[in-house]
Design a protein around this motif. Structure first.
Motif, PDB file in Angstrom:
ATOM      1  N   GLN A   6      -2.955  50.811 -12.394  1.00 54.14           N
ATOM      2  CA  GLN A   6      -4.369  51.078 -12.646  1.00 54.14           C
ATOM      3  C   GLN A   6      -4.967  49.785 -13.200  1.00 54.14           C
ATOM      4  OE1 GLN A   6      -7.736  51.506 -13.315  1.00 54.14           O
ATOM      5  NE2 GLN A   6      -7.256  53.463 -12.386  1.00 54.14           N
ATOM      6  N   LEU A   7      -5.860  49.181 -12.425  1.00 54.38           N
ATOM      7  CA  LEU A   7      -6.435  47.887 -12.776  1.00 54.38           C
ATOM      8  C   LEU A   7      -7.152  47.923 -14.125  1.00 54.38           C
ATOM      9  CD1 LEU A   7      -6.855  45.001 -11.698  1.00 54.38           C
ATOM     10  CD2 LEU A   7      -8.996  45.802 -10.693  1.00 54.38           C
ATOM     11  N   ALA A  14     -11.495  43.656 -27.410  1.00 54.71           N
ATOM     12  CA  ALA A  14     -11.700  42.245 -27.737  1.00 54.71           C
ATOM     13  C   ALA A  14     -10.385  41.495 -27.507  1.00 54.71           C
ATOM     14  CB  ALA A  14     -12.137  42.100 -29.187  1.00 54.71           C
ATOM     15  N   LEU A  15     -10.486  40.195 -27.317  1.00 50.51           N
ATOM     16  CA  LEU A  15      -9.318  39.337 -27.098  1.00 50.51           C
ATOM     17  C   LEU A  15      -9.482  38.027 -27.854  1.00 50.51           C
ATOM     18  CD1 LEU A  15      -8.875  39.507 -23.213  1.00 50.51           C
ATOM     19  CD2 LEU A  15      -7.228  40.311 -24.875  1.00 50.51           C
ATOM     20  N   GLU A  16      -8.447  37.600 -28.543  1.00 45.71           N
ATOM     21  CA  GLU A  16      -8.483  36.273 -29.151  1.00 45.71           C
ATOM     22  C   GLU A  16      -8.104  35.203 -28.131  1.00 45.71           C
ATOM     23  OE1 GLU A  16      -6.727  35.507 -32.913  1.00 45.71           O
ATOM     24  OE2 GLU A  16      -7.177  37.523 -33.637  1.00 45.71           O
ATOM     25  N   ASP A  17      -7.178  35.537 -27.233  1.00 44.67           N
ATOM     26  CA  ASP A  17      -6.726  34.618 -26.185  1.00 44.67           C
ATOM     27  C   ASP A  17      -6.864  35.301 -24.836  1.00 44.67           C
ATOM     28  OD1 ASP A  17      -5.801  32.511 -27.941  1.00 44.67           O
ATOM     29  OD2 ASP A  17      -4.130  33.844 -28.447  1.00 44.67           O
ATOM     30  N   GLU A  18      -7.054  34.496 -23.810  1.00 52.04           N
ATOM     31  CA  GLU A  18      -7.083  35.024 -22.456  1.00 52.04           C
ATOM     32  C   GLU A  18      -5.745  35.700 -22.164  1.00 52.04           C
ATOM     33  OE1 GLU A  18      -9.600  33.197 -18.803  1.00 52.04           O
ATOM     34  OE2 GLU A  18      -8.037  31.945 -19.625  1.00 52.04           O
ATOM     35  N   ARG A  19      -5.767  36.753 -21.349  1.00 51.45           N
ATOM     36  CA  ARG A  19      -4.532  37.485 -21.039  1.00 51.45           C
ATOM     37  C   ARG A  19      -4.298  37.473 -19.527  1.00 51.45           C
ATOM     38  NH1 ARG A  19      -3.959  43.637 -22.839  1.00 51.45           N
ATOM     39  NH2 ARG A  19      -3.304  44.276 -20.778  1.00 51.45           N
ATOM     40  N   PHE A  20      -3.040  37.225 -19.143  1.00 52.55           N
ATOM     41  CA  PHE A  20      -2.640  37.143 -17.741  1.00 52.55           C
ATOM     42  C   PHE A  20      -1.541  38.170 -17.505  1.00 52.55           C
ATOM     43  CE2 PHE A  20      -4.087  33.076 -19.255  1.00 52.55           C
ATOM     44  CZ  PHE A  20      -4.936  32.623 -18.254  1.00 52.55           C
ATOM     45  N   ASP A  21      -1.773  39.118 -16.594  1.00 53.22           N
ATOM     46  CA  ASP A  21      -0.794  40.157 -16.277  1.00 53.22           C
ATOM     47  C   ASP A  21      -0.445  40.084 -14.790  1.00 53.22           C
ATOM     48  OD1 ASP A  21      -1.028  41.335 -18.899  1.00 53.22           O
ATOM     49  OD2 ASP A  21      -2.863  42.333 -18.243  1.00 53.22           O
ATOM     50  N   ASP A  22       0.833  39.843 -14.478  1.00 52.56           N
ATOM     51  CA  ASP A  22       1.269  39.901 -13.080  1.00 52.56           C
ATOM     52  C   ASP A  22       1.272  41.353 -12.625  1.00 52.56           C
ATOM     53  OD1 ASP A  22       1.627  37.209 -12.797  1.00 52.56           O
ATOM     54  OD2 ASP A  22       3.807  37.250 -12.852  1.00 52.56           O
ATOM     55  N   LEU A  23       0.568  41.639 -11.539  1.00 58.91           N
ATOM     56  CA  LEU A  23       0.553  42.981 -10.973  1.00 58.91           C
ATOM     57  C   LEU A  23       1.556  43.115  -9.835  1.00 58.91           C
ATOM     58  CD1 LEU A  23      -3.306  43.634 -10.843  1.00 58.91           C
ATOM     59  CD2 LEU A  23      -1.685  44.202 -12.671  1.00 58.91           C
ATOM     60  N   LEU A  24       1.775  42.014  -9.100  1.00 59.22           N
ATOM     61  CA  LEU A  24       2.667  42.056  -7.948  1.00 59.22           C
ATOM     62  C   LEU A  24       3.146  40.649  -7.620  1.00 59.22           C
ATOM     63  CD1 LEU A  24       3.682  43.959  -5.561  1.00 59.22           C
ATOM     64  CD2 LEU A  24       1.778  42.982  -4.276  1.00 59.22           C
ATOM     65  N   ARG A  25       4.429  40.539  -7.254  1.00 67.66           N
ATOM     66  CA  ARG A  25       5.011  39.292  -6.744  1.00 67.66           C
ATOM     67  C   ARG A  25       5.816  39.631  -5.501  1.00 67.66           C
ATOM     68  NH1 ARG A  25       5.833  34.561  -9.847  1.00 67.66           N
ATOM     69  NH2 ARG A  25       4.812  34.678 -11.866  1.00 67.66           N
ATOM     70  N   ARG A  30       1.393  36.118  -5.222  1.00 65.98           N
ATOM     71  CA  ARG A  30       1.361  36.739  -6.543  1.00 65.98           C
ATOM     72  C   ARG A  30      -0.051  37.250  -6.804  1.00 65.98           C
ATOM     73  NH1 ARG A  30       0.813  32.858 -10.810  1.00 65.98           N
ATOM     74  NH2 ARG A  30       0.238  32.201 -10.215  1.00 65.98           N
ATOM     75  N   ILE A  31      -0.159  38.473  -7.323  1.00 69.17           N
ATOM     76  CA  ILE A  31      -1.449  39.046  -7.700  1.00 69.17           C
ATOM     77  C   ILE A  31      -1.457  39.193  -9.218  1.00 69.17           C
ATOM     78  CG2 ILE A  31      -3.036  40.990  -7.456  1.00 69.17           C
ATOM     79  CD1 ILE A  31      -1.755  41.507  -4.709  1.00 69.17           C
ATOM     80  N   GLU A  32      -2.510  38.677  -9.824  1.00 66.48           N
ATOM     81  CA  GLU A  32      -2.574  38.612 -11.273  1.00 66.48           C
ATOM     82  C   GLU A  32      -3.911  39.191 -11.761  1.00 66.48           C
ATOM     83  OE1 GLU A  32      -1.033  34.942 -13.607  1.00 66.48           O
ATOM     84  OE2 GLU A  32      -3.155  34.558 -13.211  1.00 66.48           O
ATOM     85  N   ARG A  33      -3.849  39.964 -12.848  1.00 70.14           N
ATOM     86  CA  ARG A  33      -5.059  40.424 -13.533  1.00 70.14           C
ATOM     87  C   ARG A  33      -5.269  39.484 -14.709  1.00 70.14           C
ATOM     88  NH1 ARG A  33      -5.663  46.023 -16.936  1.00 70.14           N
ATOM     89  NH2 ARG A  33      -4.322  44.852 -18.366  1.00 70.14           N
ATOM     90  N   ILE A  34      -6.475  38.953 -14.816  1.00 73.81           N
ATOM     91  CA  ILE A  34      -6.818  38.043 -15.900  1.00 73.81           C
ATOM     92  C   ILE A  34      -7.935  38.681 -16.709  1.00 73.81           C
ATOM     93  CG2 ILE A  34      -7.602  35.724 -16.514  1.00 73.81           C
ATOM     94  CD1 ILE A  34      -6.646  34.881 -13.632  1.00 73.81           C
ATOM     95  N   LEU A 103      -9.393  39.338 -10.741  1.00 72.43           N
ATOM     96  CA  LEU A 103      -8.219  39.631  -9.929  1.00 72.43           C
ATOM     97  C   LEU A 103      -7.949  38.367  -9.123  1.00 72.43           C
ATOM     98  CD1 LEU A 103      -6.257  41.934  -9.270  1.00 72.43           C
ATOM     99  CD2 LEU A 103      -7.699  42.447  -7.296  1.00 72.43           C
ATOM    100  N   ALA A 104      -6.782  37.758  -9.334  1.00 71.28           N
ATOM    101  CA  ALA A 104      -6.446  36.506  -8.666  1.00 71.28           C
ATOM    102  C   ALA A 104      -5.239  36.715  -7.757  1.00 71.28           C
ATOM    103  CB  ALA A 104      -6.131  35.427  -9.696  1.00 71.28           C
ATOM    104  N   VAL A 105      -5.350  36.216  -6.540  1.00 68.50           N
ATOM    105  CA  VAL A 105      -4.256  36.261  -5.572  1.00 68.50           C
ATOM    106  C   VAL A 105      -3.857  34.817  -5.282  1.00 68.50           C
ATOM    107  CG1 VAL A 105      -3.517  36.980  -3.266  1.00 68.50           C
ATOM    108  CG2 VAL A 105      -5.171  38.390  -4.551  1.00 68.50           C
ATOM    109  N   PHE A 106      -2.630  34.470  -5.624  1.00 74.84           N
ATOM    110  CA  PHE A 106      -2.089  33.132  -5.386  1.00 74.84           C
ATOM    111  C   PHE A 106      -1.227  33.192  -4.130  1.00 74.84           C
ATOM    112  CE2 PHE A 106      -2.891  33.624  -9.875  1.00 74.84           C
ATOM    113  CZ  PHE A 106      -3.517  32.441 -10.213  1.00 74.84           C
ATOM    114  N   TYR A 107      -1.383  32.207  -3.245  1.00 68.88           N
ATOM    115  CA  TYR A 107      -0.684  32.263  -1.955  1.00 68.88           C
ATOM    116  C   TYR A 107      -0.347  30.860  -1.462  1.00 68.88           C
ATOM    117  CZ  TYR A 107      -5.281  31.011  -0.201  1.00 68.88           C
ATOM    118  OH  TYR A 107      -6.468  30.351   0.027  1.00 68.88           O
ATOM    119  N   ASP A 108       0.594  30.799  -0.555  1.00 66.73           N
ATOM    120  CA  ASP A 108       0.997  29.555   0.083  1.00 66.73           C
ATOM    121  C   ASP A 108      -0.010  29.271   1.193  1.00 66.73           C
ATOM    122  OD1 ASP A 108       2.144  27.436   1.432  1.00 66.73           O
ATOM    123  OD2 ASP A 108       4.011  28.483   1.915  1.00 66.73           O
TER     124      ASP A 108
END
Length: 119
Positions: A6-7, A14-25, A30-34, A103-108
């Protein structure tokens, strides 16, 4: 194998630092929620990644700066950008009044055949 999630789950108020969660590899993808809350890249810091990055701004607001050529992009919910490998970029601003969800998708990129984007 089936994965599910669930996205919008566990969004902090609130957040003190940015948060990066891998959703799928899978392979080189790689799909990441930021999650951001007023954070930005440090001064004079530029991402320079060897992979392509497709980013969708789901909620909140942000400003990206890109180099070569120089561009500034204001992002609102629903806006997306496909950043080529080694195109330097940085987060100049994110909304300090609410959580910004990316929502970030990293790819070759070398393995991909470009398609025409949907308007």
């Amino acid at each position: 194998m089936t994965s599910q999630g669930q996205l919008f789950a566990n969004l902090p108020s609130a957040l003190e630092d940015e948060r990066f969660d891998d959703l799928l590899r899978r392979g080189s993808t790689r799909i990441e929620r930021i999650l951001s809350h007023g954070q930005s890249s440090p001064p004079d810091f530029w991402y320079d990644q060897g992979e392509g990055e497709w980013v969708l701004l789901v909620r909140g607001a942000a400003r990206l700066e890109l180099r070569d050529p120089d561009e500034v992009m204001e992002l609102r919910p629903g806006d997306w950008i496909d950043i080529s490998p080694h195109r330097r970029h940085r987060v100049a601003w994110t909304d300090p009044d609410q959580i910004t969800l990316w929502l970030a998708v990293f790819y070759d990129a070398a393995a991909e055949t470009p398609r025409q984007p949907v308007p």
